[in-house]
Write an enzyme that holds these catalytic residues in place. Sequence first.
Site, PDB file in Angstrom:
ATOM      1  N   ASN A  10     -12.621  -2.654 -14.972  1.00  0.00           N
ATOM      2  CA  ASN A  10     -11.391  -3.375 -14.638  1.00  0.00           C
ATOM      3  C   ASN A  10     -11.765  -4.769 -14.139  1.00  0.00           C
ATOM      4  O   ASN A  10     -12.255  -4.926 -13.028  1.00  0.00           O
ATOM      5  CB  ASN A  10     -10.624  -2.591 -13.561  1.00  0.00           C
ATOM      6  CG  ASN A  10      -9.363  -3.317 -13.095  1.00  0.00           C
ATOM      7  OD1 ASN A  10      -8.954  -4.311 -13.682  1.00  0.00           O
ATOM      8  ND2 ASN A  10      -8.756  -2.809 -12.032  1.00  0.00           N
ATOM      9  N   LYS A  12      -9.823  -7.123 -13.412  1.00  0.00           N
ATOM     10  CA  LYS A  12      -8.799  -7.633 -12.489  1.00  0.00           C
ATOM     11  C   LYS A  12      -8.424  -9.083 -12.852  1.00  0.00           C
ATOM     12  O   LYS A  12      -8.495  -9.466 -14.011  1.00  0.00           O
ATOM     13  CB  LYS A  12      -9.261  -7.487 -11.031  1.00  0.00           C
ATOM     14  CG  LYS A  12      -9.630  -6.026 -10.711  1.00  0.00           C
ATOM     15  CD  LYS A  12      -9.806  -5.749  -9.251  1.00  0.00           C
ATOM     16  CE  LYS A  12     -10.234  -4.302  -9.054  1.00  0.00           C
ATOM     17  NZ  LYS A  12     -10.330  -3.946  -7.639  1.00  0.00           N
ATOM     18  N   HIS A  96      -2.465   1.208 -10.392  1.00  0.00           N
ATOM     19  CA  HIS A  96      -3.608   0.786  -9.576  1.00  0.00           C
ATOM     20  C   HIS A  96      -3.150   0.513  -8.148  1.00  0.00           C
ATOM     21  O   HIS A  96      -2.051   0.013  -7.921  1.00  0.00           O
ATOM     22  CB  HIS A  96      -4.243  -0.470 -10.184  1.00  0.00           C
ATOM     23  CG  HIS A  96      -5.584  -0.781  -9.593  1.00  0.00           C
ATOM     24  ND1 HIS A  96      -5.721  -1.421  -8.379  1.00  0.00           N
ATOM     25  CD2 HIS A  96      -6.848  -0.509 -10.029  1.00  0.00           C
ATOM     26  CE1 HIS A  96      -7.019  -1.536  -8.094  1.00  0.00           C
ATOM     27  NE2 HIS A  96      -7.714  -0.993  -9.080  1.00  0.00           N
ATOM     28  N   GLU A  98      -3.783  -1.686  -6.070  1.00  0.00           N
ATOM     29  CA  GLU A  98      -3.399  -3.062  -5.748  1.00  0.00           C
ATOM     30  C   GLU A  98      -1.937  -3.302  -6.116  1.00  0.00           C
ATOM     31  O   GLU A  98      -1.209  -4.002  -5.413  1.00  0.00           O
ATOM     32  CB  GLU A  98      -4.320  -4.050  -6.475  1.00  0.00           C
ATOM     33  CG  GLU A  98      -5.730  -4.029  -5.876  1.00  0.00           C
ATOM     34  CD  GLU A  98      -6.824  -4.506  -6.816  1.00  0.00           C
ATOM     35  OE1 GLU A  98      -7.988  -4.479  -6.389  1.00  0.00           O
ATOM     36  OE2 GLU A  98      -6.530  -4.889  -7.962  1.00  0.00           O
ATOM     37  N   GLY A 172     -13.526  -2.568  -3.466  1.00  0.00           N
ATOM     38  CA  GLY A 172     -13.935  -3.930  -3.145  1.00  0.00           C
ATOM     39  C   GLY A 172     -14.430  -4.107  -1.721  1.00  0.00           C
ATOM     40  O   GLY A 172     -14.642  -5.219  -1.264  1.00  0.00           O
TER      41      GLY A 172
END
Length: 253
Positions: A10, A12, A96, A98, A172
């Site tokens: 991913n 992002k 996801h 996020e 992260g």
Amino acid sequence: MGRKFFVGGNWKCNGTSEDVKKIVATLNAGQLPSTDIVEVVVSPPFVFLTSVKSELRPEIQVAAQNCWVKKGGAFTGEVSAEMLANLCIPWVILGHSERRALLNETNEFVGDKVAYALSQGLKVIACVGETLEQREAGTTMEVVAAQTKAIADKISSWDNVVLAYEPVWAIGTGKVASPAQAQEVHAGLRKWFQENISAEVAATTRIIYGGSVSGSNCKELAGQTDVDGFLVGGASLKPEFIDIIKAAEVKKA
């Protein structure tokens, strides 16, 4: 066992066209296990999807990072499942953490999205995971089961779904769920499938781990019985992504 190892990258909201060319060149030159050992999918931002798809070696598939919850129309800024299907993009990442946290996507909204994407012929990497507060409160299984149930309530088949367990506290942050912690949740999800869907779905659905996966921890994670692969964030932009893909060989052995 028959569950083919799955590694997703991913990207992002990262990259320029130059960066993307470099990543594609690294992947094209990499020594990867054969497609009968591992399925590899990378997920660039929308603007790079078609160029990555055309320039990447054919055995690496591409995924969009999101799509709209229903048919296209007056939804400025959104991308529909129909558009992705039209561009022959086979996969999409949905739910996801996020997007759940920053854009307030609810469990039900994610369930609707998964169902609609599947109805348009896309395959889905569906994400579930708990926050640090939820883990510390001991509600991890409750949270991920509710997120999974919201998807299960809307779909009739899990054939084209890969479930990604991503503990939010490990994304992260450099913190990684220990292999034992990852295995515990993956086994719990498989048990949930067995008790609530079917033994067949429990046996065949791939449950992959995401949360600060790196070249240094991927082999140990891959060795866990119920970990069927990874959804990789930051490390998928680096050459070590090749090493992470190679962790599939642990399962084969």
